[in-house]
Design a protein around this motif. Sequence first.
Motif, short mmCIF file in Angstrom:
data_model
loop_
_atom_site.label_atom_id
_atom_site.label_comp_id
_atom_site.label_asym_id
_atom_site.label_seq_id
_atom_site.Cartn_x
_atom_site.Cartn_y
_atom_site.Cartn_z
N TYR A 1 0.82 -1.21 0.00
CA TYR A 1 0.00 0.00 0.00
C TYR A 1 0.86 1.27 0.00
O TYR A 1 1.85 1.36 0.71
CB TYR A 1 -0.90 0.02 1.23
N TYR A 2 0.47 2.23 -0.79
CA TYR A 2 1.00 3.58 -0.66
C TYR A 2 -0.07 4.55 -1.15
O TYR A 2 -0.83 4.25 -2.08
CB TYR A 2 2.31 3.77 -1.44
N PRO A 3 -0.19 5.72 -0.49
CA PRO A 3 -1.24 6.67 -0.84
C PRO A 3 -0.89 7.45 -2.10
O PRO A 3 -0.09 8.38 -2.07
CB PRO A 3 -1.31 7.58 0.39
N LYS A 4 -1.47 7.07 -3.21
CA LYS A 4 -1.21 7.77 -4.46
C LYS A 4 -1.74 9.20 -4.37
O LYS A 4 -2.80 9.44 -3.79
CB LYS A 4 -1.89 7.04 -5.62
N PRO A 5 -1.01 10.18 -4.93
CA PRO A 5 -1.49 11.57 -4.91
C PRO A 5 -2.83 11.69 -5.64
O PRO A 5 -3.14 10.89 -6.53
CB PRO A 5 -0.38 12.33 -5.65
N PHE A 6 -3.60 12.70 -5.26
CA PHE A 6 -4.90 12.90 -5.89
C PHE A 6 -4.77 13.20 -7.38
O PHE A 6 -5.54 12.68 -8.19
CB PHE A 6 -5.66 14.03 -5.19
N ASN A 7 -3.81 14.02 -7.74
CA ASN A 7 -3.65 14.40 -9.14
C ASN A 7 -3.40 13.17 -10.01
O ASN A 7 -2.52 12.36 -9.72
CB ASN A 7 -2.49 15.39 -9.31
N ASN A 8 -4.21 13.04 -11.06
CA ASN A 8 -4.10 11.95 -12.02
C ASN A 8 -4.41 10.57 -11.44
O ASN A 8 -4.05 9.54 -12.03
CB ASN A 8 -2.70 11.92 -12.67
N ASN A 9 -5.07 10.52 -10.28
CA ASN A 9 -5.46 9.21 -9.74
C ASN A 9 -6.58 8.64 -10.62
O ASN A 9 -7.38 9.38 -11.19
CB ASN A 9 -5.90 9.34 -8.28
N PRO A 10 -6.64 7.31 -10.75
CA PRO A 10 -7.63 6.70 -11.65
C PRO A 10 -8.97 6.42 -11.00
O PRO A 10 -9.85 5.83 -11.65
CB PRO A 10 -6.95 5.38 -12.03
N LEU A 11 -9.15 6.82 -9.75
CA LEU A 11 -10.33 6.41 -8.99
C LEU A 11 -11.46 7.41 -9.01
O LEU A 11 -12.62 7.06 -9.24
CB LEU A 11 -9.93 6.10 -7.54
N THR A 12 -11.17 8.67 -8.71
CA THR A 12 -12.23 9.65 -8.51
C THR A 12 -11.74 11.06 -8.81
O THR A 12 -10.54 11.35 -8.70
CB THR A 12 -12.75 9.60 -7.06
N GLN A 13 -12.70 11.92 -9.16
CA GLN A 13 -12.40 13.34 -9.38
C GLN A 13 -12.86 14.19 -8.20
O GLN A 13 -12.83 15.42 -8.28
CB GLN A 13 -13.07 13.79 -10.68
N SER A 14 -13.28 13.54 -7.10
CA SER A 14 -13.69 14.25 -5.90
C SER A 14 -12.51 14.32 -4.93
O SER A 14 -12.16 13.32 -4.29
CB SER A 14 -14.87 13.56 -5.23
N LYS A 15 -11.90 15.46 -4.82
CA LYS A 15 -10.73 15.60 -3.96
C LYS A 15 -11.08 15.39 -2.49
O LYS A 15 -10.35 14.75 -1.74
CB LYS A 15 -10.09 16.97 -4.15
N VAL A 16 -12.23 15.91 -2.07
CA VAL A 16 -12.60 15.82 -0.66
C VAL A 16 -12.90 14.37 -0.27
O VAL A 16 -12.51 13.93 0.82
CB VAL A 16 -13.79 16.76 -0.34
N ARG A 17 -13.55 13.62 -1.13
CA ARG A 17 -13.82 12.21 -0.82
C ARG A 17 -12.54 11.38 -0.88
O ARG A 17 -12.32 10.50 -0.05
CB ARG A 17 -14.88 11.64 -1.79
N TYR A 18 -11.70 11.67 -1.88
CA TYR A 18 -10.44 10.94 -2.00
C TYR A 18 -9.57 11.15 -0.77
O TYR A 18 -9.02 10.20 -0.20
CB TYR A 18 -9.70 11.42 -3.25
N GLN A 19 -9.45 12.41 -0.33
CA GLN A 19 -8.61 12.70 0.83
C GLN A 19 -9.19 12.07 2.09
O GLN A 19 -8.45 11.60 2.96
CB GLN A 19 -8.48 14.21 1.02
N TRP A 20 -10.52 12.01 2.18
CA TRP A 20 -11.15 11.42 3.37
C TRP A 20 -10.78 9.96 3.51
O TRP A 20 -10.41 9.50 4.59
CB TRP A 20 -12.67 11.58 3.30
N PHE A 21 -10.87 9.16 2.43
CA PHE A 21 -10.60 7.74 2.61
C PHE A 21 -9.10 7.45 2.68
O PHE A 21 -8.69 6.47 3.31
CB PHE A 21 -11.36 6.86 1.62
N ARG A 22 -8.27 8.33 2.12
CA ARG A 22 -6.83 8.18 2.34
C ARG A 22 -6.49 8.47 3.80
O ARG A 22 -5.70 7.76 4.43
CB ARG A 22 -6.04 9.09 1.42
#
Length: 333
Positions: free
Chosen positions: A203-224
């Motif tokens: 596991y490693y926390p991929k940066p939000f930019n260019n992540n393949p999962l979601t375009q919601s920064k607030v949701r992405y940061q919450w689950f990271r």
Amino acid sequence: MTVQPPPYFDLSQENHFDETMAGPAAALWQQRQEGMFQGVNNINIGWVSFTGNNPDRAIIVVNGRVESYWKYQELFYDLVRQGYDVFSLDHRGQGISDRLAEDTELGHVGHFDDYVSDLDTFIESVVKPKGYQQLFMLGHSMGGTITSLYLARHPDTIDRAVLSAPMHGINISKWMRPIASPLARVMEQLQRQPSYAPGQVPYYPKPFNNNPLTQSKVRYQWFRDLYEHKPELKIGGPSARWVWQGLAAAKSCLSEAGNITTPLLLLQASEDTIIDNAAQQQFHQAMQQANRDCQFKVITGARHELLFEADTFRTPALASTLEHFRKAEIPNA
């Protein structure tokens, strides 16, 4: 007097995300019921439920690879507010359930069908005793694979189901497709103990930019942040065995699609780079050829994590899900 649930559009929104998660969603989370049951080979499987909202109808959420029900607190909040009891489980080898390898961050499984058997045990031992008149299922990604196989093999249990970006195939380059499964089998045989497939890492926390999962920064940061605060949830790349087991299971979804009698809604994320969208279309065609009820909806512009996407994509995905379930509901007395 029956209290009507909020309308479909009254779903959690990004502009109030922090307040929702710290307020009413957190309050609901504190009311959760949790437990364990023994799955295949006596592996301890963790589960969560939110009951007392509706004695007649419940939704079973089947999450994806590397996920945990801890990640789905916003979704549970939305579903409960729409008037459902909700159940979910953590698959073997991830979340709070028992790990299957010495490396606790390795995504590993012995047999993919074990996931399906565990889901069946969960439904039979935890959900069904509640006596609901109707059961619905929402499966995401690998959870969509598990859901598809479960429905094909247990046709009379679930009234309606939704597949969110289901793993009916994995996005692999064309030249790799013929050799991916045999290569993974060879790699497994060369490994002394379960280990990562080629190119996979812990596991490693991929940066939000260019992540393949979601375009919601607030949701992405919450689950990271969740995985940092609760590191026992962390899962990295899959093992060589998981890869060929997963590929075989995806093929089984296509071959068994005609056995599914449950009305389905398949939600496809048009910009998904993780799942093979063409395989989802093949699944849909297989159900149609068998004269089965499978609706197909493309969420244009969405990435893989439809249930964690930006509101532009998440809201229509959830609205379509709720509309699909409502078509089968028994009117309140």
